[in-house]
Design an enzyme around this catalytic site. Sequence first.
Site, PDB file in Angstrom:
ATOM      1  N   ARG A 105       7.362 -17.706  -8.792  1.00  0.00           N
ATOM      2  CA  ARG A 105       7.311 -16.241  -8.632  1.00  0.00           C
ATOM      3  C   ARG A 105       7.219 -15.848  -7.158  1.00  0.00           C
ATOM      4  NH1 ARG A 105       2.377 -12.776  -9.596  1.00  0.00           N
ATOM      5  NH2 ARG A 105       3.136 -10.617  -9.551  1.00  0.00           N
ATOM      6  N   HIS A 109      10.059 -13.492  -5.379  1.00  0.00           N
ATOM      7  CA  HIS A 109       9.715 -12.172  -4.855  1.00  0.00           C
ATOM      8  C   HIS A 109       9.962 -12.083  -3.350  1.00  0.00           C
ATOM      9  CE1 HIS A 109       7.235 -10.302  -8.324  1.00  0.00           C
ATOM     10  NE2 HIS A 109       8.165 -11.131  -8.796  1.00  0.00           N
ATOM     11  N   HIS A 238      11.391 -17.529 -17.217  1.00  0.00           N
ATOM     12  CA  HIS A 238      10.173 -17.148 -17.932  1.00  0.00           C
ATOM     13  C   HIS A 238       9.738 -18.218 -18.922  1.00  0.00           C
ATOM     14  CE1 HIS A 238      10.523 -12.530 -17.156  1.00  0.00           C
ATOM     15  NE2 HIS A 238       9.854 -13.160 -16.216  1.00  0.00           N
ATOM     16  N   TRP A 270       5.335 -16.710 -22.351  1.00  0.00           N
ATOM     17  CA  TRP A 270       6.593 -16.453 -23.038  1.00  0.00           C
ATOM     18  C   TRP A 270       6.936 -17.575 -24.027  1.00  0.00           C
ATOM     19  CZ3 TRP A 270       5.692 -14.726 -18.123  1.00  0.00           C
ATOM     20  CH2 TRP A 270       6.069 -13.412 -17.801  1.00  0.00           C
ATOM     21  N   ASP A 299      13.032  -8.681 -21.455  1.00  0.00           N
ATOM     22  CA  ASP A 299      13.378  -9.901 -22.190  1.00  0.00           C
ATOM     23  C   ASP A 299      14.182  -9.544 -23.436  1.00  0.00           C
ATOM     24  OD1 ASP A 299      11.830 -11.599 -20.458  1.00  0.00           O
ATOM     25  OD2 ASP A 299      10.024 -10.956 -21.510  1.00  0.00           O
TER      26      ASP A 299
END
Length: 419
Positions: A105, A109, A238, A270, A299
């Site tokens: 992540r 980002h 995910h 997830w 999603d």
Amino acid sequence: MTSLSAATAAAAAAATRLIPSATAAATKLTYSSSLYLKSLASSPQLSHQFLPQRRASRRLSNGRIGYSTVASPKCFASDPEQLKSAREDIKELLKTKFCHPILVRLAWHDSGTYNKNIEEWPKRGGANGSLRFEIELKHGANAGLVNALKLLQPIKEKYSSVTYADLFQLASATAIEDAGGPKIPMKYGRVDVAEPEQCPEEGRLPDAGPPSPATHLRDVFYRMGLNDKEIVALSGGHTLGRSRPERSGWGKPETKYTKDGPGAPGGQSWTAQWLKFDNSYFKDIKEKKDEDLLILPTDAVLVEDPSFKEYAEKYAEDQDAFFKDYAEAHAKLSSLGSKFEPPEGFPLDDSPPQGQPEKFVAAKYSTGKRELSEAMKQKIRAEYEAVGGSPDKPLASNYFLNIMIVVAVLALVTSLVMN
């Protein structure tokens, strides 16, 4: 002297008649040798290691001049050997902290702020290490990422010649591979932004629950130059990780899959095995059978929008296809907006991806043990091509014979002159 000159000329002519390419080879060899010596003098690797350092001055806020020692010229944004060592430290970190998802992540980002419509670096955003600054860490979409930075900071301090931009992307790719995912064809050499003022404005990253999820995803990812296939493939990331409501506002405080960790317990994942990279994410969002598994609006739309659905269903059935498309999309995302030194970047691994020809490695054609710079490799390649060959194919069979004859003729001429 007249007879001596005639003998010399006759010997040279005889050599030319014997093998016509000899004279050409000698000429090329002379030019090539000169070029090689010049390339040694200008080699970025040699310059980086042996040229004297200079003191770079900058004016501080109090009006005084500060100095820092920097290498001149700077050839690599990050040192390749330090990057390799940092990768091993990241692997050890993953074994103890189970921090795969947050490292992925962090890198996403940092790179996901890229805007293809802005040409100027670093205003265009992208993978430039700007996420290390507090002003960007405080963006709403980056909640909790300060913890990822804290995990990597000791490695950054240990390997000071590695940029933050490279370290973030290296950690992400290593995490994917360590979790069982595909090998990512990464390149390195990203330049860091220098100050917080160079951080992008807030609002460039995707939102989890927009009013129109499909439109929102396309607005964000098309702005980065990505397409529908890449949107769906990257969403498959995910398969790793959890959402914590105290950070993102989404998910349950804990589930049967997250209450005991590993790592810090809590959050909603997830997938059931949220530290294993596979294609289960696509199966789960399609079936929607387990209430303990998270499905965000962005999603769910992957199996509702016709274009997205085509890829989501394909990946649910074919993990190899998912891995292939994901690896390509991840590598592309990791380089968005980056400024590389050297401009073409450089890989860390010597072995080429399957199905591709072996890349030229100059060290195989030299006696030294140190890997050469990319610029030096290109110059050595030019050396081979200048005399009719290349590192990828052998020289003509009579090449060395030509050289031997030329040397013999020159030795004969020298002997005649001396006598």
